[in-house]
Design a protein around this motif. Structure first.
Motif, PDB file in Angstrom:
ATOM      1  N   PHE A 100       0.877  -1.300  -0.128  1.00 35.65           N
ATOM      2  CA  PHE A 100      -0.084   0.034  -0.177  1.00 35.65           C
ATOM      3  C   PHE A 100       0.734   1.232   0.056  1.00 35.65           C
ATOM      4  CE2 PHE A 100      -2.649  -3.235   1.856  1.00 35.65           C
ATOM      5  CZ  PHE A 100      -3.975  -3.004   1.063  1.00 35.65           C
ATOM      6  N   LEU A 128      -4.579   6.007  -8.776  1.00 34.18           N
ATOM      7  CA  LEU A 128      -4.809   4.647  -8.003  1.00 34.18           C
ATOM      8  C   LEU A 128      -5.577   3.989  -9.143  1.00 34.18           C
ATOM      9  CD1 LEU A 128      -4.524   5.289  -4.333  1.00 34.18           C
ATOM     10  CD2 LEU A 128      -2.632   4.364  -5.663  1.00 34.18           C
ATOM     11  N   HIS A 179      -8.564  -2.434  -7.416  1.00 35.93           N
ATOM     12  CA  HIS A 179      -7.512  -3.039  -6.655  1.00 35.93           C
ATOM     13  C   HIS A 179      -7.592  -2.619  -5.191  1.00 35.93           C
ATOM     14  CE1 HIS A 179      -4.074  -5.513  -5.371  1.00 35.93           C
ATOM     15  NE2 HIS A 179      -3.759  -4.460  -5.136  1.00 35.93           N
ATOM     16  N   TYR A 180      -7.247  -1.495  -5.001  1.00 33.44           N
ATOM     17  CA  TYR A 180      -7.185  -0.962  -3.775  1.00 33.44           C
ATOM     18  C   TYR A 180      -8.416  -0.677  -2.883  1.00 33.44           C
ATOM     19  CZ  TYR A 180      -2.234   0.163  -4.670  1.00 33.44           C
ATOM     20  OH  TYR A 180      -1.070  -0.032  -5.275  1.00 33.44           O
TER      21      TYR A 180
END
Length: 256
Positions: A80, A102, A106-107
């Protein structure tokens, strides 16, 4: 065993009761055996001097043990791009890359997977991370709704009050901060609302005392009521009937 003398004026009932008294010559007196506890629906339950074992408790409100999440593993591996920065006003997250660049697919699910973590620093990173992602990339959250439903369900199924409050705050955050996310969550109420139905009326009865958890936003029942009202307001015309189907005791805040 010495029997009491049988007198003419003594009736038969008194004589039989006197036989049940312990003999003075017996050093241990009159003892009865403790009943045995036997399983139910067996032939042993029909025997003398037995007690049927009561059914086990379901423990439906029992908190589930904590399990390692993918968020914790990824954070320990340094995947991260965030660090905790301590300032004069407190602590905050410092992003190493711009949030707009970003990959939200995914995050964002990874951050929601960390909702099941109730310990510091994971709980702080998850809440602040979701807050930053919603503020600076709200237009990307709608496409990720199907991916965050299962992490939310797992967090609520832990049945730990701190984790449930943490998850409810994040649900309110994405519903109020992103367009059409409330409507996109309506088909997934069957995954999210069953746990809320259990804890909706779990208020502590402390009599004339003051429950300070309500002012701190840590009362599970109050947070559930606020979350359901937000889901109804932002969920469109079909939100109330779907909430009512899963939580029959809920009363509309829009129609009333």
């Amino acid at each position: 065993m010495l029997l009491p003398p049988c007198l003419p004026q003594q009736c038969g009932k008194d004589f039989r009761n006197s036989l049940k008294q312990p003999s003075p010559n017996y050093p241990y007196g009159y003892k009865t055996k403790k009943p045995r506890i036997v399983p139910a629906f067996t032939i042993q339950s029909m025997q003398k001097n037995t007690i049927v074992q009561p059914p086990p408790k379901c423990n439906i409100y029992e908190p589930q043990p904590a399990r390692p999440t993918m968020f914790r593993k990824s954070y320990k591996r340094g995947e991260f791009p965030v660090t905790i920065e301590f300032t004069l006003s407190g602590k905050r997250l410092s992003w190493k890359v711009p949030i707009e660049k970003l990959d939200f697919h995914h995050y964002l699910p990874m951050f929601f997977d960390g909702l099941a973590e109730g310990n510091y620093p994971y709980s702080f990173i998850v809440e602040e991370g979701i807050n930053d992602l919603v503020k600076k990339g709200s237009y990307k959250v709608l496409a990720c709704v199907p991916q965050i439903v299962i992490p939310i369900k797992r967090a609520l199924e832990t049945k730990r009050p701190a984790v449930i409050c943490h998850a409810l705050k994040c649900i309110q955050m994405i519903v109020t901060g992103c367009d059409k996310v409330g409507e996109a969550l309506v088909p997934y109420y069957r995954q999210i609302l069953p746990t809320l139905n259990l804890f909706k009326d779990r208020n502590r009865n402390i009599g004339a005392g003051i429950d300070h958890t309500s002012s701190r936003g840590e009362n599970v029942a109050d947070l559930i009521e606020d979350t359901l009202q937000i889901l109804e307001r932002y969920g469109g015309p079909d939100a109330f009937i779907n909430i009512k189907y899963m939580i029959p005791t809920y009363e509309s805040c829009v129609l009333n």
